[in-house]
Design an enzyme around this catalytic site. Sequence first.
Site, PDB file in Angstrom:
ATOM      1  NE  ARG A 306      76.294  65.504  80.124  1.00  0.00           N
ATOM      2  CZ  ARG A 306      75.350  65.768  81.026  1.00  0.00           C
ATOM      3  NH1 ARG A 306      74.562  66.825  80.865  1.00  0.00           N
ATOM      4  NH2 ARG A 306      75.191  64.988  82.078  1.00  0.00           N
ATOM      5  CD  GLU A 308      74.718  70.549  76.870  1.00  0.00           C
ATOM      6  OE1 GLU A 308      73.565  70.984  76.718  1.00  0.00           O
ATOM      7  OE2 GLU A 308      75.276  70.464  77.959  1.00  0.00           O
ATOM      8  NE  ARG A 314      70.763  77.052  82.354  1.00  0.00           N
ATOM      9  CZ  ARG A 314      69.608  76.655  82.853  1.00  0.00           C
ATOM     10  NH1 ARG A 314      69.390  76.735  84.147  1.00  0.00           N
ATOM     11  NH2 ARG A 314      68.669  76.167  82.070  1.00  0.00           N
ATOM     12  CG  HIS A 315      74.613  75.038  79.056  1.00  0.00           C
ATOM     13  ND1 HIS A 315      73.611  75.981  79.038  1.00  0.00           N
ATOM     14  CD2 HIS A 315      74.007  73.852  79.298  1.00  0.00           C
ATOM     15  CE1 HIS A 315      72.439  75.392  79.250  1.00  0.00           C
ATOM     16  NE2 HIS A 315      72.661  74.096  79.411  1.00  0.00           N
ATOM     17  CD  GLU A 457      69.102  71.196  85.910  1.00  0.00           C
ATOM     18  OE1 GLU A 457      69.816  70.341  86.435  1.00  0.00           O
ATOM     19  OE2 GLU A 457      69.266  71.600  84.741  1.00  0.00           O
ATOM     20  CB  SER A 460      68.739  65.803  86.431  1.00  0.00           C
ATOM     21  OG  SER A 460      68.350  66.961  85.726  1.00  0.00           O
ATOM     22  NE  ARG A 508      74.178  74.551  85.432  1.00  0.00           N
ATOM     23  CZ  ARG A 508      73.390  74.060  84.482  1.00  0.00           C
ATOM     24  NH1 ARG A 508      72.123  73.751  84.752  1.00  0.00           N
ATOM     25  NH2 ARG A 508      73.849  73.858  83.263  1.00  0.00           N
TER      26      ARG A 508
END
Length: 534
Positions: A306, A308, A314-315, A457, A460, A508
């Site tokens: 990712r 990001e 948490r990323h 979270e 998903s 995570r």
Amino acid sequence: MSSSNEEKMSKKAAKKRAAKLEKLSRKHEREEATSSSSSLPLEEEDESFSSNYGDVTPKSAAGRCWREAVEGKELTDVSNLVEEIVGSEVSIRGRVHNHRLVGKKLFVILRQSVSSVQCVVEEARVGTSMFKFVRQLSHESVVELIGVVSLPKKPLTGTTQQVEIHVTKMYCLSRSSLNLPLVVEDAARSEADIEKSVKDGKPAARVLQDTRLNNRPLDLRTPANQATFRIQCHVQIAFREFLLSKGFLEIHTPKLIAGSSEGGSAVFRLDYKGQPACLAQSPQLHKQMAICGDMRRVFEVGPVFRAEDSFTHRHLCEFVGLDVEMEIRMHYSEIMDLVGDLFPFIFTKIEERCPKELESVRKQYPFQSLKFLPQTLRLTFAEGIQMLKEAGEEVDPLGDLNTESERKLGQLVLEKYKTEFYMLHRYPSAVRPFYTMPCEDDSNYSNSFDVFIRGEEIMSGAQRIHDPELLEKRARECGIDVMTISTYIDAFRYGAPPHGGFGVGLERVVMLLCALDNIRKTSLFPRDPKRLAP
């Protein structure tokens, strides 16, 4: 040569032979009286112990002595050094964690992964030269030693094992640098230990995160880190174990793809032999294509990328994805049923299989065991929004939850339902990927869900669109060039069963299971927006 000179040479040679014989005789006497060697002169004593220690290097005398000493002896794991084998001679290998001198005794703490044992080196038993050799070994040096297992007079507090080793031989296989960028003992201290040291007027060093990550091979040696990655290993084992027992097939999908797998701009783009390509944001498209290929139930454990710019606790830009895809018979709740059974199974297996590892993590990073229900709690997104509103939180009923809202809802759920693990389903369609199936009764919502641990979270999941026209329409609405995913859409033109699945980040899960404050603690070599090495 004259006869007088010959006579002199003969006498000289005889004296040499006599001296040599006397020396050999003394050596033989020493070998027979090893038990009382401490009474021998220093130079003779050290000569008798010279084969018992040294730096092992190619073709060195110490190397030959080490090979002779360990030949036929199996290495004993430090974790297996217990009271039942007191009196036995063992051979063990590990790192010099630290050592302290008390009179004529040297107490060496030998560390092996998450285990440690006290080793006692007595000058009277091993000789002065060997004693000095051991004393001068640098911290983190790798050694192999032979000794006798003994029971100490008092219980030990600084080691995992409650026996000690009385050393007879020690060989250094690899010396560590004297100038370490971090001291493992410092890196293993808890925050409470550091604060106590400050109060006591002897402040201990605090090793910062960047120092740890810049020197990760050293940082990984702490008991907490060793334990963390063993727990991570067992999470994967339990994940596979459960799914295989339910008839799932493990697959491996490509990580180089022509179009983005999730939509959006958070992709690593690259040139693939003159063609535009990117690293897969998930195995989503290909695990669905596997379902179209009649594999029915599949899962994968593999890297996810990712691009990001989220520099948060948490990323990560690369993590390990645990992905599942399965046929649905009637309703997407079947996927939630699987999740509701899978994760309590994982949590229970970790408690059963990793008690020592959990304790090692707790010692440095104290935490309470995760609270979860036998029957996993499910709330609709609307119910979650209502709970937040009743608590005075302002949230968009058709928007996504931000980090603060997730945490607040997790707190409310814990207070009301006594669980830190729950599901939220029927998410707004606007915040889900293009391939998510809209709800039949209200297209503003979707057949999707998220799963939370300790208010954050982790997963998903959703039912996927298996109608190619609707899939193409949704892809365009999300700004995806349909041509780049044409092979994916075409897979549904040949007949596709209703199906769905989920994806979860391994790092995570472990972070939240152990209540750690940063995902970089559960990534072996983290990749975030600012870190590409080591």
